[in-house]
Design an enzyme around this catalytic site. Structure first.
Site, PDB file in Angstrom:
ATOM      1  N   LYS A  62     -37.301   3.438 -15.704  1.00 54.81           N
ATOM      2  CA  LYS A  62     -37.122   2.449 -14.623  1.00 54.81           C
ATOM      3  C   LYS A  62     -37.342   3.042 -13.230  1.00 54.81           C
ATOM      4  CE  LYS A  62     -33.996  -0.740 -16.989  1.00 54.81           C
ATOM      5  NZ  LYS A  62     -32.759  -1.506 -16.940  1.00 54.81           N
ATOM      6  N   ASP A  87     -32.717  -7.057 -13.139  1.00 53.17           N
ATOM      7  CA  ASP A  87     -31.377  -6.755 -13.677  1.00 53.17           C
ATOM      8  C   ASP A  87     -30.308  -7.189 -12.676  1.00 53.17           C
ATOM      9  OD1 ASP A  87     -32.077  -5.573 -16.113  1.00 53.17           O
ATOM     10  OD2 ASP A  87     -32.322  -3.580 -15.224  1.00 53.17           O
TER      11      ASP A  87
END
Ligand code: NAP
Length: 294
Positions: free
Chosen positions: A78, A114
Site C-alpha cells: 500500500k 479504506d
C-alpha cells in the site's frame, strides 16, 4: 468519476481489475467485486494478482493495458505503490497509502478508500451523521485508536477529518504512535494523545474505540484489558477492523460489558464499494455486494 469511454466502447471485450498483494488467496474482494460487476452488466473480471515485492513495478506497469480498469492494493504494497503512480489523491498522499488504483486516460491514479470506508461503516452503526454534502461528521466524539500501522494511519486521518473532538492513539511501540500523531497534527487542530500503556487511558463520553492492530486475528487477545474497557461509558462504540474471525476477543469483551460493537466486514464492504465507483463511475450495488459477503 466517469468510466473511461474507451473501456465502455470495448465492453464486449472482457475488462480486468484485480487485487495486488502478497498473499492474496484469502481475500474476499473477488467475491463481492465480481458480484457487483455482474449485477451492473460490466463485462469485467476481478482477479487475484499475487505480487512479490520484486515484481511490483512490472505489475503496476501492466495496469496501463487498455483493457485494465485498475486494481486494489493490499499488504505489503500500500505504501510502495505511491511513487509508481502518475497522480495521488490528496487524502491518500496524507495517509501515505494507496489501496485503489484507477487506470484512466492512460494515467494511473492512486486513492485510499479504506479511510472513508471506515466512516461509512461507523455511520451504518449509527455513529456519526452525514451532512448535506454526504460528508460524515463525528463532532463530539472521542476516538481511541488502537494501533499505529497502515490501517491506523488511514483511520487517524479519517477520524480527524470527520471532526472528532480528540484522538487518542494507543500503540505497543510508543514512537510509532507519536509519529502518527505528529503527521495528523499537521492537518488537525484538536488534541492528539499518544500512549503505549492502556492503564493510562482516560475514558471520555461518546467514545469510539477502534482496533486497527492485527492482535486478535490469530490469538484470543486484545490490546485493552477488560477492566480498562469497563471504565468507558455505556454509549461507547467498539469497532474491530478485523473481520476474520468475525468475533474477536475485543468484541467478546465489549459484548460482555454491554457495549455496542461491530467487526470490520462493513469497512471491507464500503472501501470496496468506493473502489468500484472509482473504477466504473457507477454507484456500487451495496445490497448485492453485502449479500455476496454473507
Ligand atoms: P500493520 O501495518 O502491520 O500494523 C499492525 C499494528 O498492529 C501495529 O500498530 C502493531 O503495533 C500492532 N500489533 C501487532 N501485533 C501486536 C501485538 N501482539 N500486540 C499489540 N499490538 C500489536 O497492519 P495493518 O495493515 O495496519 O492492519 C491492521 C489490521 O487491520 C489487520 O488485522 C487488518 O486485517 C485490518 N484491516 C482491516 C480492513 C478492513 O477493511 N476491515 C482494512 C485494512 C486493515 P506496533 O507498531 O507496536 O508493532
Amino acid at each position: 468519476m466517469p468510466i473511461n469511454k474507451n473501456h465502455v466502447l470495448r465492453n464486449a471485450v472482457s475488462l480486468r481489475v484485480g487485487l495486488i498483494g502478497d498473499p492474496v488467496a484469502h481475500s474476499l474482494s473477488p467475491r463481492f467485486q465480481q458480484a457487483a460487476l455482474d449485477a451492473c452488466g460490466i463485462a469485467a473480471r476481478y482477479e487475484l494478482w499475487l505480487t512479490p515485492a520484486d515484481k511490483l513495478v512490472e505489475r503496476v506497469r501492466s495496469l496501463c493495458d487498455k483493457n485494465c480498469l485498475g486494481a486494489n492494493v493490499t499488504i505489503p504494497h500500500k505504501r510502495a505503490v505511491l511513487p509508481l503512480l502518475d497522480k495521488i489523491d490528496p487524502l491518500a498522499e496524507r495517509i501515505g497509502a494507496v489501496n485503489t488504483i484507477v487506470h484512466r486516460d492512460d494515467y494511473l491514479y492512486g486513492y485510499n478508500t479504506d479511510a472513508p470506508g471506515l466512516l461509512y461503516a461507523l455511520q451504518e452503526q449509527g455513529v456519526g451523521k452525514a451532512g448535506p454534502g454526504g460528508q460524515i461528521s463525528l463532532k463530539g466524539y472521542t476516538a481511541v485508536l488502537l494501533g499505529a500501522g497502515g490501517a491506523a494511519r488511514g483511520a487517524a486521518f479519517a477520524l480527524t477529518g470527520a471532526g472528532v473532538e480528540r484522538l487518542i492513539i494507543l500503540n505497543r511501540h510508543l514512537e510509532r504512535a507519536q509519529m502518527l500523531a505528529a503527521d495528523v497534527q499537521q492537518y488537525y487542530d484538536g488534541p492528539v494523545f499518544s500512549l503505549n500503556d492502556p492503564a493510562f487511558l482516560i475514558p471520555h463520553p461518546s467514545a469510539i474505540i477502534i482496533n486497527a492492530t492485527s492482535l486478535g486475528m490469530h490469538e484470543d487477545a486484545s490490546v485493552l484489558p477488560t477492566e480498562v474497557l469497563a471504565r468507558f461509558d455505556a454509549d461507547t462504540f467498539v469497532y474491530d477492523m478485523i473481520y476474520n474471525p468475525s468475533q474477536t476477543y475485543l468484541l467478546c469483551q465489549a459484548r460482555t460489558i454491554g457495549l455496542r460493537s461491530a467487526n470490520g466486514l462493513s469497512m471491507l464492504l464500503h472501501q470496496g464499494a468506493l473502489s468500484f465507483t472509482l473504477w466504473t463511475g457507477k454507484p456500487a450495488p451495496l445490497g448485492v455486494m453485502r449479500a455476496a459477503l454473507e
